[in-house]
Design a protein around this motif. Structure first.
Motif, mmCIF file in Angstrom:
data_model
loop_
_atom_site.group_PDB
_atom_site.id
_atom_site.type_symbol
_atom_site.label_atom_id
_atom_site.label_comp_id
_atom_site.label_asym_id
_atom_site.label_seq_id
_atom_site.Cartn_x
_atom_site.Cartn_y
_atom_site.Cartn_z
ATOM 1 N N HIS A 125 0.900 -1.074 0.149
ATOM 2 C CA HIS A 125 0.061 -0.142 -0.223
ATOM 3 C C HIS A 125 0.810 1.305 -0.092
ATOM 4 C CE1 HIS A 125 0.419 -1.122 4.367
ATOM 5 N NE2 HIS A 125 0.473 0.102 4.380
ATOM 6 N N ASP A 134 5.279 7.772 5.352
ATOM 7 C CA ASP A 134 4.192 6.599 5.114
ATOM 8 C C ASP A 134 3.677 6.384 3.696
ATOM 9 O OD1 ASP A 134 1.982 5.042 6.515
ATOM 10 O OD2 ASP A 134 0.564 6.035 4.947
ATOM 11 N N HIS A 189 4.940 0.031 0.651
ATOM 12 C CA HIS A 189 5.117 -0.794 1.874
ATOM 13 C C HIS A 189 3.989 -1.864 2.152
ATOM 14 C CE1 HIS A 189 3.255 2.483 4.133
ATOM 15 N NE2 HIS A 189 2.932 1.466 5.093
ATOM 16 N N ARG A 230 2.354 7.033 14.569
ATOM 17 C CA ARG A 230 2.267 7.984 13.250
ATOM 18 C C ARG A 230 2.209 9.410 13.569
ATOM 19 N NH1 ARG A 230 1.415 3.968 9.734
ATOM 20 N NH2 ARG A 230 -0.389 2.518 10.068
HETATM 21 FE FE LIG Z 1 1.377 1.123 6.232
#
Ligand SMILES: [Fe+2]
Ligand SMILES: O=C(O)CCC(=O)C(=O)O
Length: 276
Positions: free
Chosen positions: A121, A210, A214, A231
């Motif tokens: 993704h 992000d 990955h 995050r």
């Molecule tokens: Fe992720």
């Protein structure tokens, strides 16, 4: 304070590994707490923790893991990575810092059992504001920078995180993305050309933007992989899943940690009482 090599590698590859970011004692204290948590059904609450899955056979999550006790609170502004995060999210001295340096929009522990993996993704296709990689006018401006910490050793067969180094800058979708991307029936990034496994020892952490492509390998070995993910983005961000920190957590946090968990308390005007 951030080693030049970390800045160089994060810019070049989209991720950087911090070996020994957490001590054996820190890892042990977190694992002891996680050992005691019941695995309630996804969607249910256990105290201020929310059991959750992404719905793709990638494992079981406890969301809002900073509610699980002091060892997890210490992760909010951990000295092993907080300066890296501030540098890569950027914004110091600008309006982006209006409500402090950072905001954590999601934090969770993930438990991965044999057979589980998370498909490919991110990666800039379609481009997304929230998780973008950006370097502009001499400063990083990344929308979301993750710290993924290993609480167990993660090697071959353990369901390791996989990344496509450099893909945070890619202008093309991976031509084989459809085969490997996240799906309800499950998927693995193994076999995706250009993807590498990130092997970590318990206590190591990987910082990644992000926006990098990955996912993970499928866990083949017995036992379970344990990670914690935090995050970070700019202080004006919002919660990914709409959770709110508990009043108890906010009260016991240090001011610096509270600023990252809740940059700005929301104000509402009391309704005016009708005069008799
Ligand atoms: Fe992720
Ligand atoms: O489970 C993994 O290794 C990858 C987790 C992931 O995709 C993320 O934290 O954004």
């Amino acid at each position: 304070m951030v080693p030049d090599i970390d800045t160089y590698l994060f810019d070049l590859r989209g991720y950087v590994i911090l070996r020994g970011a957490l001590s054996a004692d820190e890892v042990g204290r977190m694992n002891a707490i996680l050992d005691e948590l019941p695995r309630v059904e996804p969607g249910e609450w256990y105290g201020h923790l929310h059991a959750h899955t992404y719905g793709t056979k990638d494992g079981y999550n406890y969301q809002q893991i900073y509610e699980a006790g002091e060892p997890f609170e210490e992760l909010i502004d951990h000295p092993s990575w907080i300066e890296h995060i501030k540098l890569f999210v950027g914004g110091e001295g600008t309006f982006d810092y209006h409500h402090g340096p950072l905001f954590i929009d999601e934090c969770f522990a993930n438990f991965r059992a044999p057979g589980e993996a998370i498909g490919l993704h991110s990666g800039g296709h379609p481009p997304i504001h929230r998780n973008q990689f950006r370097y502009h006018s001499g400063r990083f401006m990344c929308g979301q920078v993750n710290v993924l910490m290993a609480l167990t050793d993660i090697g071959a067969g353990d369901g390791a995180t996989m990344v496509i180094p450099g893909s945070h800058k890619s202008n093309f979708a991976h031509p084989h993305a459809a085969e490997h991307r996240m799906k309800p029936e499950g998927a693995t990034v193994e076999g995706t050309e250009g993807a590498v496994e990130v092997h970590l020892q318990a206590g190591d952490a990987v910082i990644f933007v992000d926006g990098i492509s990955h996912g993970s390998a499928r866990r083949a070995n017995a036992g379970e992989r344990r990670i914690v993910v935090q995050r970070y983005g700019p202080s004006w961000g919002n919660f990914r899943h709409g959770y709110a920190p508990s009043p108890q957590l906010l009260q016991r946090l240090t001011p610096a940690r509270r600023q990252i968990v809740q940059p700005q308390p929301l104000l509402v005007r009391e309704p005016q009482r009708k005069q008799d």
